[in-house]
Enzyme design. Structure first.
Site, PDB file in Angstrom:
ATOM      1  N   SER A   1       0.846  -1.174  -0.055  1.00  0.00           N
ATOM      2  CA  SER A   1       0.095   0.138  -0.016  1.00  0.00           C
ATOM      3  C   SER A   1       0.785   1.283   0.207  1.00  0.00           C
ATOM      4  CB  SER A   1      -0.759   0.049   1.246  1.00  0.00           C
ATOM      5  OG  SER A   1      -1.640   1.271   1.433  1.00  0.00           O
TER       6      SER A   1
ATOM      7  N   TYR B   1      -2.302  -0.068  10.606  1.00  0.00           N
ATOM      8  CA  TYR B   1      -2.296  -0.683   9.010  1.00  0.00           C
ATOM      9  C   TYR B   1      -0.931  -0.299   8.379  1.00  0.00           C
ATOM     10  CZ  TYR B   1      -4.054  -0.874   4.246  1.00  0.00           C
ATOM     11  OH  TYR B   1      -4.051  -1.192   2.896  1.00  0.00           O
TER      12      TYR B   1
END
Length: 272
Positions: free
Chosen positions: A143, A156
């Site tokens: 990501s 995250y």
């Protein structure tokens, strides 16, 4: 008719029941791949399998969780039993734990790492013996959050920073065995991830917190990912805003620090 990039290649995809995983299954099917799809939701897998089989793609599915090594071993065994080989593994399964640190416990961080980091590691270990035989490809879905950690997204972002570090280490290591490692770092892509809470539960009616113009359609992202994997690229950053943010982080990080001080935060956890 142009040649298909992955004609008769056998590809295993985790987290294949929705979002990027499902879109990759469709795109790889168009490119001639034979598929092994792994995800927790059997009914979603069966629906996707039926759709792709009707188009002439060979598909087998396994309902399983990347936090259980036995499920990943079963997926690889399916590939070998049905197709005789495994050419590519896509470690895509993941979700996002968000929130301020004082409202999160160590268990929340551990839950995040169990899926997003150790689930990826287990996928790698399950697939490596077969990928060595075919001198295949390993695709890790990271990501842009692996470059930029926004306030409120520490679990995250930590997990995606770890995946970027893993990819950077494994690239040259596995290249010696003929295996290409490609890190995919998406920005905002249409998926269910922003409808999933900190315990991994999907809330179908949760509203998309991002404006539509900022979110890349999943099928567009899938085409870019498939092209990057085909070319055995080291990394592909998906979305224009993702590339811009990574550039800013590298060359003008003070801009992001200023934005954080001005109140820019990660999304909130979805609720019913």
């Amino acid at each position: 008719m142009r040649g298909r990039k992955f004609q008769d290649h056998v590809v295993l995809i985790t987290g294949a029941s929705s979002g990027i995983g499902a879109a990759l299954a469709r795109e790889l099917a168009r490119e001639g791949a034979k598929l092994v799809l792994v995800a927790r939701r059997r009914e979603r897998l069966d629906s996707l399998s039926g759709e792709l089989t009707a188009r002439g793609t060979q598909v087998v599915v396994h309902a399983g969780d990347v936090t259980r090594r036995a499920d990943l071993d079963a997926g690889v065994a399916l590939a070998v039993a049905h197709y005789g080989r495994l050419d590519m593994a896509v470690a895509n399964a993941g979700f996002g734990v968000v929130g301020p640190v004082e409202k999160l416990g160590v268990a929340d961080y551990r839950r995040q790492f169990d899926t997003n980091v150790f689930g990826v590691l287990e996928t790698i270990h399950a697939a490596l013996p077969e990928l060595r035989k075919t001198r295949g490809r390993l695709v890790l879905i990271g990501s842009v959050a692996g470059y930029i950690s926004a306030p409120g997204s520490s679990p995250y972002s930590m997990s995606k920073f770890a995946i970027r570090a893993l990819a950077e280490a494994l690239g040259p290591e596995l290249r010696l065995q003929g295996i290409a490692v490609t890190l995919i770092s998406p920005g905002f892509v249409a998926s269910e991830i922003r409808q999933v809470d900190n315990r991994g539960v999907h809330h179908a009616f949760a509203k998309e917190p991002l404006p539509a113009w900022l979110v890349m359609p999943t099928e567009v992202a899938a085409r870019k990912i498939v092209t990057a994997a085909y070319r055995r690229r080291r990394e592909a950053i998906i979305t224009a805003h993702g590339n811009a943010l990574v550039w800013i982080q590298r060359y003008a990080p003070w801009v992001l620090r200023f934005a954080a001080r001005r109140g820019v935060r990660a999304r909130s956890e979805p609720r019913r």
